[in-house]
Design an enzyme around this catalytic site. Sequence first.
Site, PDB file in Angstrom:
ATOM      1  N   HIS A 274       0.832  -1.207   0.000  1.00 59.12           N
ATOM      2  CA  HIS A 274       0.000   0.000   0.000  1.00 59.12           C
ATOM      3  C   HIS A 274       0.869   1.261   0.000  1.00 59.12           C
ATOM      4  CE1 HIS A 274      -3.570   2.450   1.318  1.00 59.12           C
ATOM      5  NE2 HIS A 274      -2.584   3.204   1.790  1.00 59.12           N
ATOM      6  N   GLU A 275       1.854   1.299   0.880  1.00 58.63           N
ATOM      7  CA  GLU A 275       2.688   2.495   0.985  1.00 58.63           C
ATOM      8  C   GLU A 275       3.500   2.733  -0.280  1.00 58.63           C
ATOM      9  OE1 GLU A 275       2.093   4.541   3.107  1.00 58.63           O
ATOM     10  OE2 GLU A 275       1.078   3.376   4.650  1.00 58.63           O
TER      11      GLU A 275
ATOM     12  N   HIS B 170       1.654   4.662  -2.806  1.00 58.07           N
ATOM     13  CA  HIS B 170       1.766   6.115  -2.651  1.00 58.07           C
ATOM     14  C   HIS B 170       3.070   6.626  -3.261  1.00 58.07           C
ATOM     15  CE1 HIS B 170      -1.813   6.479  -0.310  1.00 58.07           C
ATOM     16  NE2 HIS B 170      -1.350   5.832   0.745  1.00 58.07           N
TER      17      HIS B 170
END
Length: 276
Positions: free
Chosen positions: A191-192, A195
Amino acid sequence: MQSKFLWIAAASAATAAAQVPARLCGTAQPTMDDLVIAAGLAAEGKDNRRGLHPEDPIVVPTLFHVLAINETVAGGYLTEKSLQDQLDVMNADFGPSNVIFNLTATTRTVNRRWAQDLDEIPMRRALRQGGQETLNIYFMPYVSGYLGYCTFPNFWDAGSDEFIYDGCAVLSDSLPGGSLARYNLGRTATHEIGHWFDLFHTFSGGCGCVGDMIHDTPAMLNATGGCPVGKDTCPDRPGLDPIHNYMDYSDDACMNEFTPGQNFRMRSAWYNIRTK
């Protein structure tokens, strides 16, 4: 801008070890600067699809930085197996997007303040390597009460605090086999890193027209907890909530996809910002 995951232990009479955390967003919406960059990437991509080399794999130089309170697993001193398992998850999750993470080095530092997410800039100035194309991930046993956070790409001056800060922080217990129930399959890192490739949360913008600025992620009003199949928080908009998307907040076991539009955004961010 950084994106942070806040986790809060569920209130119950059970012991702390038995409590199941909830994943909540601890970050403001993307700034105007982030939105302008995302809009520019979308426009650039439409005009220059071939220039994004969709057939070529993106190979990301990657560094793991292990920050620990002491030389125990409980203190954050992760095993080589845990790190390899995390790398395997990253490559499996991003494989369909034609992205490969090439681990070039692993550092290990025993420093109580750094392991507690303190003195971030001095810590990263000491450990960070490479340019904006290099992914630096900092694993620590305490991330200011969050599961993790990362930076969106931007045009920072080399050596500036913003440039030094670029990278991801990930809670040690979220790695595969970690102690964090529901969030211990390694998907926090996935997920990170999304980003880091300029992907917003799928619930950004709610049911509005702009949303996360990706054309093929259905609109959703709020973040997901658990894995509620059939969830539809924007019934007047096409599609069900994308609960299986890596950029939602579902349980790790529920996450399994990026959309073609997200793949396109990642490639655009790589060629137009990260490798410029």
